[in-house]
Design a protein around this motif. Sequence first.
Motif, PDB file in Angstrom:
ATOM      1  N   ASP A  16     -26.407 -16.752  20.328  1.00  0.00           N
ATOM      2  CA  ASP A  16     -25.274 -16.938  21.225  1.00  0.00           C
ATOM      3  C   ASP A  16     -24.314 -17.997  20.679  1.00  0.00           C
ATOM      4  N   ILE A  17     -24.876 -19.087  20.201  1.00  0.00           N
ATOM      5  CA  ILE A  17     -24.040 -20.163  19.660  1.00  0.00           C
ATOM      6  C   ILE A  17     -23.297 -19.678  18.421  1.00  0.00           C
ATOM      7  N   HIS A  18     -23.997 -18.901  17.581  1.00  0.00           N
ATOM      8  CA  HIS A  18     -23.361 -18.396  16.361  1.00  0.00           C
ATOM      9  C   HIS A  18     -22.170 -17.499  16.701  1.00  0.00           C
ATOM     10  N   THR A  19     -22.363 -16.630  17.675  1.00  0.00           N
ATOM     11  CA  THR A  19     -21.262 -15.756  18.094  1.00  0.00           C
ATOM     12  C   THR A  19     -20.107 -16.577  18.637  1.00  0.00           C
ATOM     13  N   HIS A  20     -20.468 -17.572  19.423  1.00  0.00           N
ATOM     14  CA  HIS A  20     -19.443 -18.425  20.020  1.00  0.00           C
ATOM     15  C   HIS A  20     -18.655 -19.183  18.938  1.00  0.00           C
ATOM     16  N   PHE A  21     -19.351 -19.543  17.870  1.00  0.00           N
ATOM     17  CA  PHE A  21     -18.697 -20.306  16.798  1.00  0.00           C
ATOM     18  C   PHE A  21     -17.698 -19.435  16.042  1.00  0.00           C
ATOM     19  N   LEU A  22     -18.049 -18.118  15.892  1.00  0.00           N
ATOM     20  CA  LEU A  22     -17.157 -17.243  15.144  1.00  0.00           C
ATOM     21  C   LEU A  22     -15.849 -17.022  15.899  1.00  0.00           C
ATOM     22  N   SER A  23     -15.977 -16.626  17.176  1.00  0.00           N
ATOM     23  CA  SER A  23     -14.775 -16.416  17.974  1.00  0.00           C
ATOM     24  C   SER A  23     -15.154 -16.481  19.441  1.00  0.00           C
ATOM     25  N   SER A  24     -14.580 -17.351  20.189  1.00  0.00           N
ATOM     26  CA  SER A  24     -14.901 -17.482  21.596  1.00  0.00           C
ATOM     27  C   SER A  24     -13.664 -17.830  22.383  1.00  0.00           C
ATOM     28  N   PRO A  25     -13.247 -16.920  23.285  1.00  0.00           N
ATOM     29  CA  PRO A  25     -12.114 -17.227  24.147  1.00  0.00           C
ATOM     30  C   PRO A  25     -12.522 -18.073  25.346  1.00  0.00           C
ATOM     31  N   PHE A  26     -13.856 -18.332  25.482  1.00  0.00           N
ATOM     32  CA  PHE A  26     -14.344 -19.047  26.656  1.00  0.00           C
ATOM     33  C   PHE A  26     -14.276 -20.555  26.434  1.00  0.00           C
ATOM     34  N   THR A  27     -14.031 -21.262  27.531  1.00  0.00           N
ATOM     35  CA  THR A  27     -13.994 -22.723  27.489  1.00  0.00           C
ATOM     36  C   THR A  27     -15.244 -23.298  28.122  1.00  0.00           C
ATOM     37  N   LEU A  28     -15.564 -24.511  27.724  1.00  0.00           N
ATOM     38  CA  LEU A  28     -16.730 -25.189  28.284  1.00  0.00           C
ATOM     39  C   LEU A  28     -16.445 -25.662  29.710  1.00  0.00           C
ATOM     40  N   TRP A  29     -17.463 -25.532  30.570  1.00  0.00           N
ATOM     41  CA  TRP A  29     -17.373 -26.072  31.930  1.00  0.00           C
ATOM     42  C   TRP A  29     -18.765 -26.520  32.358  1.00  0.00           C
ATOM     43  N   ASP A  30     -18.805 -27.400  33.342  1.00  0.00           N
ATOM     44  CA  ASP A  30     -20.068 -28.002  33.774  1.00  0.00           C
ATOM     45  C   ASP A  30     -20.713 -27.184  34.892  1.00  0.00           C
ATOM     46  N   LEU A  31     -22.024 -27.027  34.776  1.00  0.00           N
ATOM     47  CA  LEU A  31     -22.815 -26.319  35.784  1.00  0.00           C
ATOM     48  C   LEU A  31     -23.939 -27.238  36.239  1.00  0.00           C
ATOM     49  N   SER A  32     -24.015 -27.501  37.536  1.00  0.00           N
ATOM     50  CA  SER A  32     -25.047 -28.386  38.092  1.00  0.00           C
ATOM     51  C   SER A  32     -26.208 -27.554  38.625  1.00  0.00           C
ATOM     52  N   VAL A  33     -27.406 -27.950  38.228  1.00  0.00           N
ATOM     53  CA  VAL A  33     -28.614 -27.234  38.633  1.00  0.00           C
ATOM     54  C   VAL A  33     -29.642 -28.246  39.136  1.00  0.00           C
ATOM     55  N   THR A  34     -30.206 -27.975  40.295  1.00  0.00           N
ATOM     56  CA  THR A  34     -31.274 -28.816  40.841  1.00  0.00           C
ATOM     57  C   THR A  34     -32.610 -28.345  40.295  1.00  0.00           C
ATOM     58  N   VAL A  35     -33.366 -29.262  39.718  1.00  0.00           N
ATOM     59  CA  VAL A  35     -34.700 -28.941  39.209  1.00  0.00           C
ATOM     60  C   VAL A  35     -35.712 -29.394  40.255  1.00  0.00           C
ATOM     61  N   GLU A  36     -36.345 -28.444  40.892  1.00  0.00           N
ATOM     62  CA  GLU A  36     -37.220 -28.744  42.033  1.00  0.00           C
ATOM     63  C   GLU A  36     -38.381 -29.651  41.653  1.00  0.00           C
ATOM     64  N   ASP A  37     -38.911 -29.493  40.449  1.00  0.00           N
ATOM     65  CA  ASP A  37     -40.082 -30.268  40.044  1.00  0.00           C
ATOM     66  C   ASP A  37     -39.793 -31.749  39.854  1.00  0.00           C
ATOM     67  N   LEU A  38     -38.524 -32.123  39.746  1.00  0.00           N
ATOM     68  CA  LEU A  38     -38.183 -33.539  39.561  1.00  0.00           C
ATOM     69  C   LEU A  38     -38.184 -34.308  40.871  1.00  0.00           C
ATOM     70  N   GLY A  39     -38.343 -33.602  42.000  1.00  0.00           N
ATOM     71  CA  GLY A  39     -38.399 -34.278  43.287  1.00  0.00           C
ATOM     72  C   GLY A  39     -37.127 -34.087  44.091  1.00  0.00           C
ATOM     73  N   ALA A  40     -37.261 -34.251  45.402  1.00  0.00           N
ATOM     74  CA  ALA A  40     -36.125 -34.019  46.298  1.00  0.00           C
ATOM     75  C   ALA A  40     -35.016 -35.043  46.105  1.00  0.00           C
ATOM     76  N   ASP A  41     -35.372 -36.255  45.670  1.00  0.00           N
ATOM     77  CA  ASP A  41     -34.371 -37.313  45.522  1.00  0.00           C
ATOM     78  C   ASP A  41     -33.685 -37.313  44.158  1.00  0.00           C
ATOM     79  N   ALA A  42     -34.196 -36.513  43.235  1.00  0.00           N
ATOM     80  CA  ALA A  42     -33.611 -36.492  41.891  1.00  0.00           C
ATOM     81  C   ALA A  42     -32.245 -35.807  41.928  1.00  0.00           C
TER      82      ALA A  42
END
Length: 657
Positions: A16-42
């Motif tokens: 995926d990274i290799h394809t993205h390096f050759l040609s990618s019209p997509f821009t980077l954006w942030d995605l937030s994900v809660t990891v349940e195993d880290l605890g409710a307060d994490a």
Amino acid sequence: CGWDWEVCFSVFLSCDIHTHFLSSPFTLWDLSVTVEDLGADAPPITVSVTSDLHIGGVILKLVEKSQVKRDWSDHALWWEQKQQWLLRTAWTLEKCGIQADAVLIFMAQHKSLRLGLPNGLTLRLRACFSGPVFRTVLGICKMLNIRRPEELSLLRPVEEKKRKKDKDLSEELHDLTEPILTLACFPSYPVSRPCLYNGMPAHFADSLQTEKVYKMLSVSQPAPAPEAIAKLYRPASVVDKAHIHSRWLDSSRSLMQQGVQENDRLWLRFKYYCFHDLEPKYDVVRLTQMYEQARWAILLEDIDCTEEEMLLFGAIQYHINKLSLSEPQTMTSSPAMDDLDSALQGLEVKLDGAESSPQDMPKRLTLKGYKQYWFKFKDASISYYKSKEESLGEPIQQINLKGCEAAPDVNVAGQKFCIKLLIPAPEGMNEVYLRCENEEQYSRWMAACRLASKGKSLADRLFQSEVQSILSFLAMQQTNPNTHTDDSMSINTHSLVSPRYSKKYKVKQLTPRILEAYQNVAQLSLTDALLRFLQIWQALPDFGISFVVVRFKGSRKDEVLGIAPNRLIRIDLGVGDVVKTWRYNNMRQWNVNWDIRQVAIEFDGNVNMAFSCVTADCKIVHEFIGGYIFMSTRSREQSDTLNEELFHKLTGGHEAL
């Protein structure tokens, strides 16, 4: 392919990274994900992604950024807003429709669940929360050594709020989360006979704790105290029964999609009353739990029975309790377990005549009472005449019994020997009642009707054997006044009969009557006693009927739809009378309008009916109908395979498709 999980994702990510390096019209954006195993307060973990990044790549970024070294192979992403799992790891974020505002949770697919069994036992085990409930039940049944898991499903328990706190405090949990975790995680398995070690599956023989649990699963447990029984939910009306049947989970959706959370409590019950390929040697748990479900359905008056039947049920329970408390017994095969076709397959019975003898002359029940006619039984039909002299001419009516249902309506003490026939008709089912003079006549005619319903005549080899089986059943309900019983013997009658009879009679009155009936079953082995209990349960008129309150198209009042293993029943809600019956084998097609939540069914003869559900989602009715049709496709020749795809085609709604 046998690759390591992380290696697979690394390869995909590199591509995926290799394809993205050759040609990618997509821009980077942030995605937030809660990891349940880290605890409710994490705090959520934020990863930089592009829309063409696949789900597997997101998971790999999460694992690397969490810096927690553990086995993550059971984890997946849950999309909170859409209430769905993201299990297709090769799909991109764009294809899934995920944007920066998506609320994602990275959690384990298998979680702890409190599971209530028919015998009252509560287990804590790890179940699959991400796959369809049908597959979750497969995994649970594999763990518990219950064959034919397609007959069972999960439903939400019925508990009154005012008693819920007390119930939780007294609940005893048996933990199976660790010792046999892997079995719940891999639910795909054949339904053939399991390998046993010391009479139990090998995974239960690992420790004394699991051995103890298996014995509790496979042996009938003593009934709780009368005070505990009094607190159990008891349906008071058909509407209450419909309320229970509205709580089944959707088999095509996951537990998480239906709001089930970790450590929630669910019931595991037999949902489809078509018990296929029952082998006591391998079905110890299945047979015991089946008995327990039948037992509590009778004790809590979920199904009606006569006083004689209740006393016989009580006597068999008493016998089973005595045998269960003695040395453990190995389940053995018994002819009683097989159906009419297979149990007596090797017997040969030759009959000279194919017509009923002159002394066999039942009576027909009309709305005004009984009228006497002369009956003839030939091939798979009965004909009746005004008198014997007129039997040489044309009958008043000839009734073809092929495809009919023959149900007993018997009271031995009252010398009532009736046969209720449901005869297929273009508009539904017609009811005909026959009253016989005595046990011998009743047993012959009932045996003949049962054979005729399968297209067989009196010359069939099974006729005499079926007659003897019916006579044996009637003998169990007889009481012998000369039989000596020890009046000093004390039995807990409250755990053997329903509250209706506990209130009607005192313990001193019930005890000798139950012990008298016990004399007729005292010689049965544990296996035969369990099977005989189930046989009598299956012979009850209301056996296997699930109720839903519906509104039929064109009607202004609510009515009840009864869903049985082989038919649909329209019931008047006010008086409880059967209005009409339709058989599945006369059904041409059924459809569900998911927009207006209406079920429409077409039968042979251009008979159509449609209804909307009042007490349950129409998906429950759709699943019942499709499920029973699926059960009818099973055969002994294909007993080792389970066509899961066909089940979902017949039961899944438009969401599943």
